[in-house]
Enzyme design. Structure first.
Site, PDB file in Angstrom:
ATOM      1  N   HIS A  98       2.986   3.464  -8.826  1.00 15.46           N
ATOM      2  CA  HIS A  98       2.916   2.178  -9.242  1.00 15.46           C
ATOM      3  C   HIS A  98       3.815   1.601 -10.167  1.00 15.46           C
ATOM      4  O   HIS A  98       4.330   0.275  -9.659  1.00 15.46           O
ATOM      5  CB  HIS A  98       1.498   2.147 -10.086  1.00 15.46           C
ATOM      6  CG  HIS A  98       0.129   2.540  -9.252  1.00 15.46           C
ATOM      7  ND1 HIS A  98      -0.093   2.061  -7.915  1.00 15.46           N
ATOM      8  CD2 HIS A  98      -0.828   3.325  -9.650  1.00 15.46           C
ATOM      9  CE1 HIS A  98      -1.310   2.559  -7.522  1.00 15.46           C
ATOM     10  NE2 HIS A  98      -1.639   3.151  -8.623  1.00 15.46           N
TER      11      HIS A  98
ATOM     12  N   LEU B 240      11.267 -19.863  -5.129  1.00 14.53           N
ATOM     13  CA  LEU B 240      10.049 -19.077  -4.374  1.00 14.53           C
ATOM     14  C   LEU B 240       8.884 -18.956  -5.330  1.00 14.53           C
ATOM     15  O   LEU B 240       8.999 -18.874  -6.530  1.00 14.53           O
ATOM     16  CB  LEU B 240      10.830 -17.542  -4.508  1.00 14.53           C
ATOM     17  CG  LEU B 240       9.602 -16.614  -4.009  1.00 14.53           C
ATOM     18  CD1 LEU B 240       9.521 -16.503  -2.574  1.00 14.53           C
ATOM     19  CD2 LEU B 240      10.032 -15.139  -4.332  1.00 14.53           C
TER      20      LEU B 240
ATOM     21  N   ASP C 257       0.778  -1.173  -0.003  1.00 20.44           N
ATOM     22  CA  ASP C 257       0.102   0.065   0.033  1.00 20.44           C
ATOM     23  C   ASP C 257       0.790   1.169  -0.012  1.00 20.44           C
ATOM     24  O   ASP C 257       2.003   1.148   0.493  1.00 20.44           O
ATOM     25  CB  ASP C 257      -0.719   0.111   1.112  1.00 20.44           C
ATOM     26  CG  ASP C 257      -2.153   0.981   1.140  1.00 20.44           C
ATOM     27  OD1 ASP C 257      -2.356   1.371  -0.025  1.00 20.44           O
ATOM     28  OD2 ASP C 257      -2.831   1.425   1.890  1.00 20.44           O
TER      29      ASP C 257
HETATM   30  C1  IPE Z   1      -5.424  -2.753  -0.783  1.00 17.75           C
HETATM   31  O1  IPE Z   1      -5.155  -1.439  -0.688  1.00 17.75           O
HETATM   32  C2  IPE Z   1      -5.159  -3.351  -2.211  1.00 17.75           C
HETATM   33  C3  IPE Z   1      -3.927  -3.556  -2.772  1.00 17.75           C
HETATM   34  C4  IPE Z   1      -2.940  -3.267  -2.265  1.00 17.75           C
HETATM   35  C5  IPE Z   1      -3.938  -4.185  -4.057  1.00 17.75           C
HETATM   36  P1  IPE Z   1      -6.042  -0.237  -0.951  1.00 17.75           P
HETATM   37  O2  IPE Z   1      -5.379   1.170  -0.952  1.00 17.75           O
HETATM   38  O3  IPE Z   1      -6.828  -0.463  -2.234  1.00 17.75           O
HETATM   39  O4  IPE Z   1      -6.965  -0.581   0.220  1.00 17.75           O
HETATM   40  P2  IPE Z   1      -7.752   0.638   1.156  1.00 17.75           P
HETATM   41  O5  IPE Z   1      -8.883   1.194   0.054  1.00 17.75           O
HETATM   42  O6  IPE Z   1      -7.112   1.726   1.450  1.00 17.75           O
HETATM   43  O7  IPE Z   1      -8.516  -0.305   2.181  1.00 17.75           O
HETATM   44  C1  IPE Z   2      -1.154   0.259  -3.598  1.00 14.65           C
HETATM   45  O1  IPE Z   2      -0.932   1.629  -3.466  1.00 14.65           O
HETATM   46  C2  IPE Z   2      -1.334  -0.069  -4.792  1.00 14.65           C
HETATM   47  C3  IPE Z   2      -2.815  -0.506  -5.309  1.00 14.65           C
HETATM   48  C4  IPE Z   2      -3.775  -0.363  -4.393  1.00 14.65           C
HETATM   49  C5  IPE Z   2      -2.892  -0.678  -6.596  1.00 14.65           C
HETATM   50  P1  IPE Z   2      -2.348   2.820  -3.554  1.00 14.65           P
HETATM   51  O2  IPE Z   2      -2.558   3.188  -4.762  1.00 14.65           O
HETATM   52  O3  IPE Z   2      -3.215   2.285  -2.669  1.00 14.65           O
HETATM   53  O4  IPE Z   2      -1.586   3.952  -2.921  1.00 14.65           O
HETATM   54  P2  IPE Z   2      -2.445   5.079  -1.753  1.00 14.65           P
HETATM   55  O5  IPE Z   2      -3.152   4.063  -0.785  1.00 14.65           O
HETATM   56  O6  IPE Z   2      -3.476   5.958  -2.558  1.00 14.65           O
HETATM   57  O7  IPE Z   2      -1.209   5.942  -1.289  1.00 14.65           O
HETATM   58 MG    MG Z   3      -4.186   2.164  -0.573  1.00 11.71          MG
END
Ligand code: IPE
Ligand code: IPE
Ligand code: MG
Length: 234
Positions: free
Chosen positions: A29, A123, A12
């Site tokens: 990303h 892995l 995240d």
């Molecule tokens: C969880 O992260 C999903 C992934 C890392 C792919 P999100 O950023 O989508 O989760 P929420 O919305 O903060 O719970």
């Molecule tokens: C995690 O990073 C990647 C995905 C959920 C695809 P986020 O895109 O959720 O990044 P934040 O949480 O908005 O910073």
């Molecule tokens: Mg996120």
């Protein structure tokens, strides 16, 4: 070292990391995808057998069309850069999630990565793509019901039996779950498989999650007292 066969990571904070650098979310990303390679290598070197990473949830379709489309194109970029190295290192790529709902080109890239590495014994890198734990459990229940209806199995399933219907069939349960970027929630990830996992929440965003941070997390895991409902005599 305390046994950690299966590590799961909620990657995240890509968006927040990018924003802090004055970059678009897509740059976060991309940096995040590069970090998957770094951390997969580090995990493999630490003796972890299964690494299951959350790349795209069933809820992530709510994001803007542009962001979703960028995330759907990332696997092609990622495997183009790193697949040969993964094969050389003996990594086995596996996808969990509903691939049928992905754009055909994305699904093709993912299937190709699985096929190219199917015989590898290093892995196992499980990438959760269009994955949601509720969905996984529903699909498992439906397939089980179908098997009962067709007389293939009795209606007497136990935990082990049910696990065979999940997307993680044949994998050990998750030992340790790490979430980056400070959020302390599970976001519909591996709900069945984390029943007795140890949890670790770190403030670093995913692009900042270095092998050093991973080692720190694993050190913390070493000190956890895993009881599984029993009593430890210390
Ligand atoms: C969880 O992260 C999903 C992934 C890392 C792919 P999100 O950023 O989508 O989760 P929420 O919305 O903060 O719970
Ligand atoms: C995690 O990073 C990647 C995905 C959920 C695809 P986020 O895109 O959720 O990044 P934040 O949480 O908005 O910073
Ligand atoms: Mg996120």
């Amino acid at each position: 070292m305390k046994k950690c066969e299966h590590l799961a990571i909620i990657m995240d904070g890509n968006g927040r990391w990018a924003k802090a650098q004055g970059l678009p979310r897509s740059a976060g990303h991309l940096a995040g995808a590069d970090n998957v390679r770094t951390i997969a290598i580090a995990a493999s070197e630490l003796g972890i057998r299964y690494l299951t990473i959350y790349a795209f949830s069933t809820e992530n379709w709510k994001r803007s069309k542009d962001e979703v489309s960028y995330l759907m194109k990332l696997p092609a970029v990622f495997f183009e850069k790193y697949m040969q190295e993964f094969v050389d290192r003996g990594f086995r790529i596996n996808i969990i999630g509903e691939m049928e709902e992905l754009p055909a080109s994305t699904a093709a890239v993912l299937r190709n990565a699985m096929a190219r590495s199917a015989a590898n014994t290093g892995l196992q890198l499980n990438i959760a793509m269009n994955y949601g734990a509720h969905r996984e459990i529903i699909l498992a229940a439906r397939r089980y019901a179908e098997d009962v209806k067709n007389g293939i199995v009795q209606n007497d399933i136990d935990e082990e039996g049910f696990e065979r219907y999940l997307m993680t069939a044949d994998m050990p349960p998750v030992d340790y779950l790490i979430r980056t970027s400070g959020e302390q929630r599970i976001s519909n990830y591996l709900l069945w498989q984390i029943a007795y996992a140890e949890l670790c929440f770190v403030p670093e965003s995913w692009p900042e999650f270095t092998p050093e941070v991973l080692r720190r997390c694993m050190e913390e895991y070493e000190h956890r007292d895993r009881r599984f409902g029993g009593v430890t005599n210390e």
